[in-house]
Design an enzyme around this catalytic site. Sequence first.
Site, PDB file in Angstrom:
ATOM      1  N   SER A 178       0.799  -1.216   0.000  1.00 18.40           N
ATOM      2  CA  SER A 178       0.000   0.000   0.000  1.00 18.40           C
ATOM      3  C   SER A 178       0.836   1.272   0.000  1.00 18.40           C
ATOM      4  CB  SER A 178      -0.941  -0.004   1.203  1.00 18.40           C
ATOM      5  OG  SER A 178      -0.219  -0.152   2.407  1.00 18.40           O
ATOM      6  N   HIS A 206      -5.065  -2.969  -3.172  1.00 21.79           N
ATOM      7  CA  HIS A 206      -4.656  -1.993  -4.187  1.00 21.79           C
ATOM      8  C   HIS A 206      -4.562  -2.608  -5.576  1.00 21.79           C
ATOM      9  CE1 HIS A 206      -3.990   1.121  -1.247  1.00 21.79           C
ATOM     10  NE2 HIS A 206      -3.549   0.152  -0.466  1.00 21.79           N
ATOM     11  N   LYS A 237     -11.662   1.103  -2.532  1.00 21.02           N
ATOM     12  CA  LYS A 237     -10.612   1.763  -3.309  1.00 21.02           C
ATOM     13  C   LYS A 237     -11.046   1.836  -4.774  1.00 21.02           C
ATOM     14  CE  LYS A 237      -7.405   1.151   0.353  1.00 21.02           C
ATOM     15  NZ  LYS A 237      -6.651   0.209   1.167  1.00 21.02           N
TER      16      LYS A 237
END
Length: 415
Positions: A178, A206, A237
Amino acid sequence: MTDLDQRLAELERSGLYRRLRLVDGPQGAHVLLDGERVLLLCSNNYLGLAEDRRVREAAAAAALRWGAGAGASRLVSGTMTVHRRLEERLAAFERTEACVLFGSGYLANQGVLGALAGPGDIIYSDRLNHASIVDGARLSAARTFVYDHGDCEHLSWALRRGHTESTGAVIVTDSIFSMDGDAAPLAELADLAERHHARLVVDEAHATGTRGPGGRGAVAGAGLEGVVDVVIGTLGKALGSYGAYVCARRSTVRYLINRARPLIFSTAPPPPAAAAALTALEILESEPALPRRLLRNAAVLRSALSREGWPKLPSDTHILPLIVGDCADAVRLCESALSEGIFAQAIRPPTVPQGTSRLRLTVMATHETSELQAAARTISGLARDLGVLAASANGGSARAERRAPHASDRAAVTA
Ligand SMILES: *Cc1c(COP(=O)(O)O)cnc(C)c1O
């Protein structure tokens, strides 16, 4: 002064004090931050789906159809058709047998690690894993062995001496880290997990929507679908919503439903969040240009930064850390970039190891290439003015620090 005031003053003295910044309006490429319009370079809304009209309308329609909240935990009355539809869709997306939603990625890591490992077991965790993995390992009360970042030799040595057939072993890693944006050696990890009868848990926070074929993640990119035991992804995200998912074999998912405490003792995700994620997933599957645009923008920013003299980044992803070193310098660079209309939050310990404070730049598919190039020039000029670009450009120190033992944010290390 109370003891808390004193602790706050100490945080301020050491350059580690944090405060909340206020964003007005949706998370686009530009936002109103504390009243000023700025270029947003630190959002995880990688594909722009959080402000996509279709995603917002899906959330609004779901609020009208199913209500604002789920009203209960999943095992009581909180499992609604929208949850089930999203789980089925995610299982198909990840090519796994089954999927179960969690309230957030943080909670998913607590739930998975707490359920799969317990006293007497060992969790093998990469030194740079996300704090939610660190905390999940703590919750499990298993022993934790922290292996050097990405170091399969170190992990293999530990696996050989660490556990016997009678202890359960879990290897856990971010797939894209991250704060550094670099990738875990998934194929080697899968190989080690198989040879040592360990379960492999991969956190794709991610990578979902950004990596692999059609944005299906780094696990899919490495051809390891069905090999990795547990894949964790967030809806918060690239998928622009809130919540998280765990994809695994049917028996694993049934076990988690019975044993994962954050799923059992917390309210089910709100229907509008689940519906938004469902629509975001449909958009991702029908518009493969989105992750491609993200990668293109990442390449544009990376090469602009390297032209400005920043050391080569460890990542080929959309996460581009500019390592400054000292936390006060990182804050100064962040503030001066803000005064130029660029928002890239300074990241400091305990989020990153001591001495590796940084601006963590993240690109979005919705950025214009010209504004990314201009931002690279502006930030680099400011960094030179502050004397941090030259210090960082000669490399060594920041990288040496990164291999130093993990700071306070780490569970007990046992070999
Ligand atoms: C952001 C993040 C999480 C937490 O996900 P949320 O849904 O935001 O709680 C978990 N793991 C990693 C690697 C992350 O970067």
